[in-house]
Design a protein around this motif. Structure first.
Motif, PDB file in Angstrom:
ATOM      1  N   ASP A  70       2.907 -17.003  -0.598  1.00  0.00           N
ATOM      2  CA  ASP A  70       4.355 -17.188  -0.486  1.00  0.00           C
ATOM      3  C   ASP A  70       5.073 -16.001  -1.105  1.00  0.00           C
ATOM      4  O   ASP A  70       4.576 -15.389  -2.059  1.00  0.00           O
ATOM      5  N   LEU A  71       6.257 -15.698  -0.573  1.00  0.00           N
ATOM      6  CA  LEU A  71       7.084 -14.636  -1.124  1.00  0.00           C
ATOM      7  C   LEU A  71       7.785 -15.071  -2.406  1.00  0.00           C
ATOM      8  O   LEU A  71       8.089 -14.256  -3.267  1.00  0.00           O
ATOM      9  N   SER A  88       3.430 -12.547  -1.800  1.00  0.00           N
ATOM     10  CA  SER A  88       3.467 -11.439  -0.848  1.00  0.00           C
ATOM     11  C   SER A  88       4.313 -11.797   0.352  1.00  0.00           C
ATOM     12  O   SER A  88       4.417 -12.971   0.743  1.00  0.00           O
ATOM     13  N   SER A  89       4.912 -10.788   0.956  1.00  0.00           N
ATOM     14  CA  SER A  89       5.527 -10.949   2.267  1.00  0.00           C
ATOM     15  C   SER A  89       4.431 -11.199   3.290  1.00  0.00           C
ATOM     16  O   SER A  89       3.333 -10.641   3.204  1.00  0.00           O
ATOM     17  N   ILE A  90       4.727 -12.037   4.270  1.00  0.00           N
ATOM     18  CA  ILE A  90       3.722 -12.346   5.276  1.00  0.00           C
ATOM     19  C   ILE A  90       3.371 -11.113   6.102  1.00  0.00           C
ATOM     20  O   ILE A  90       2.282 -11.015   6.673  1.00  0.00           O
ATOM     21  N   SER A  91       4.273 -10.128   6.149  1.00  0.00           N
ATOM     22  CA  SER A  91       4.001  -8.905   6.903  1.00  0.00           C
ATOM     23  C   SER A  91       2.893  -8.079   6.262  1.00  0.00           C
ATOM     24  O   SER A  91       2.324  -7.191   6.904  1.00  0.00           O
ATOM     25  N   LYS A 122       3.170 -11.040  16.010  1.00  0.00           N
ATOM     26  CA  LYS A 122       2.380 -10.221  15.082  1.00  0.00           C
ATOM     27  C   LYS A 122       1.687 -11.095  14.047  1.00  0.00           C
ATOM     28  O   LYS A 122       0.517 -10.858  13.696  1.00  0.00           O
ATOM     29  N   LEU A 123       2.395 -12.100  13.520  1.00  0.00           N
ATOM     30  CA  LEU A 123       1.800 -12.982  12.521  1.00  0.00           C
ATOM     31  C   LEU A 123       0.533 -13.636  13.050  1.00  0.00           C
ATOM     32  O   LEU A 123      -0.507 -13.634  12.379  1.00  0.00           O
TER      33      LEU A 123
END
Length: 224
Positions: A70-71, A88-91, A122-123
């Protein structure tokens, strides 16, 4: 906005949205995992919860290894001791998780928050790369077809989806849909339906009949 500032903004938004609900939501997820989601996870699986939030799912699922991503930096505070956390960002998920290391990804009420369909595509491509052979992606997603205008009651909702779009995501990534309950759960925990544990268990046992009356979210399992 930096990742740190974005995480702080998420913390404030969700603390306000779910004020006074955290304990009840955790109790609800215990029942959901026991009577539904545990059936789609093996006890020796490595499970990662994408956008884990308050960790209600990942804390209550039965699995050998559990990861919360999770961000929001508060994810580490809400995760149980046996849950590894990744802020973290999912990107950046492919930089934080080794390839071919995850048996199950759980993606719940998250896709509607992304900025574009390209981000969603992309995810799923990234998640497939991180899955082991025969790995699965479990999705719980509000279905715009049944939610209608209520979909926009939340300021951070951006991308409307139906179950047909999820089928196309699976096809684009060469994945097989092994389970789809088009009308599964009510839209939000703020619905007026009774939330006693025994009623939730009864609701799940009566799927798909109960879902046809009250379900506005879709549950889907894709397999690599």
């Amino acid at each position: 906005m930096s990742m740190e500032n974005e995480g702080d903004a998420l913390r404030e938004l969700y603390d306000a949205r779910f004020a006074g609900e955290k304990e009840k939501k955790n109790s609800m997820w215990k029942i959901l995992c026991r009577y539904w989601f545990d059936d789609y996870v093996r006890k020796d699986d490595i499970v990662a919860d994408v956008a884990a939030g308050y960790c209600e799912f990942i804390n209550n699922i039965n699995a050998k290894e559990k990861i919360a991503i999770d961000l929001n930096p508060d994810v580490a505070r809400y995760a149980d001791k046996d849950v590894k956390t990744i802020v973290s960002s999912i990107s950046e998920i492919t930089d934080r998780v080794p390839p071919h290391s995850i048996d199950v990804f759980f993606v719940s009420n998250f896709l509607e928050h992304l900025n574009s369909k390209d981000e969603i595509i992309k995810l799923f491509s990234d998640l497939k790369t991180l899955l082991r052979d025969r790995g699965r992606i479990m999705i719980l997603q509000p279905n715009i077809k049944y939610v209608g205008g209520e979909y926009w009651d939340f300021i951070d909702h951006k991308m409307p989806l139906t179950e047909k779009a999820l089928y196309e995501l699976a096809e684009m990534n060469g994945m097989k849909v092994t389970k789809c309950v088009t009308k599964f759960l009510p839209y939000t925990t703020k619905s007026r339906l009774p939330k006693a544990d025994w009623l939730i268990a009864l609701y799940l046992k009566m799927i798909p009949v109960s879902g046809w009356f009250f379900g506005k979210q879709t549950f889907m399992v894709m397999e690599k």
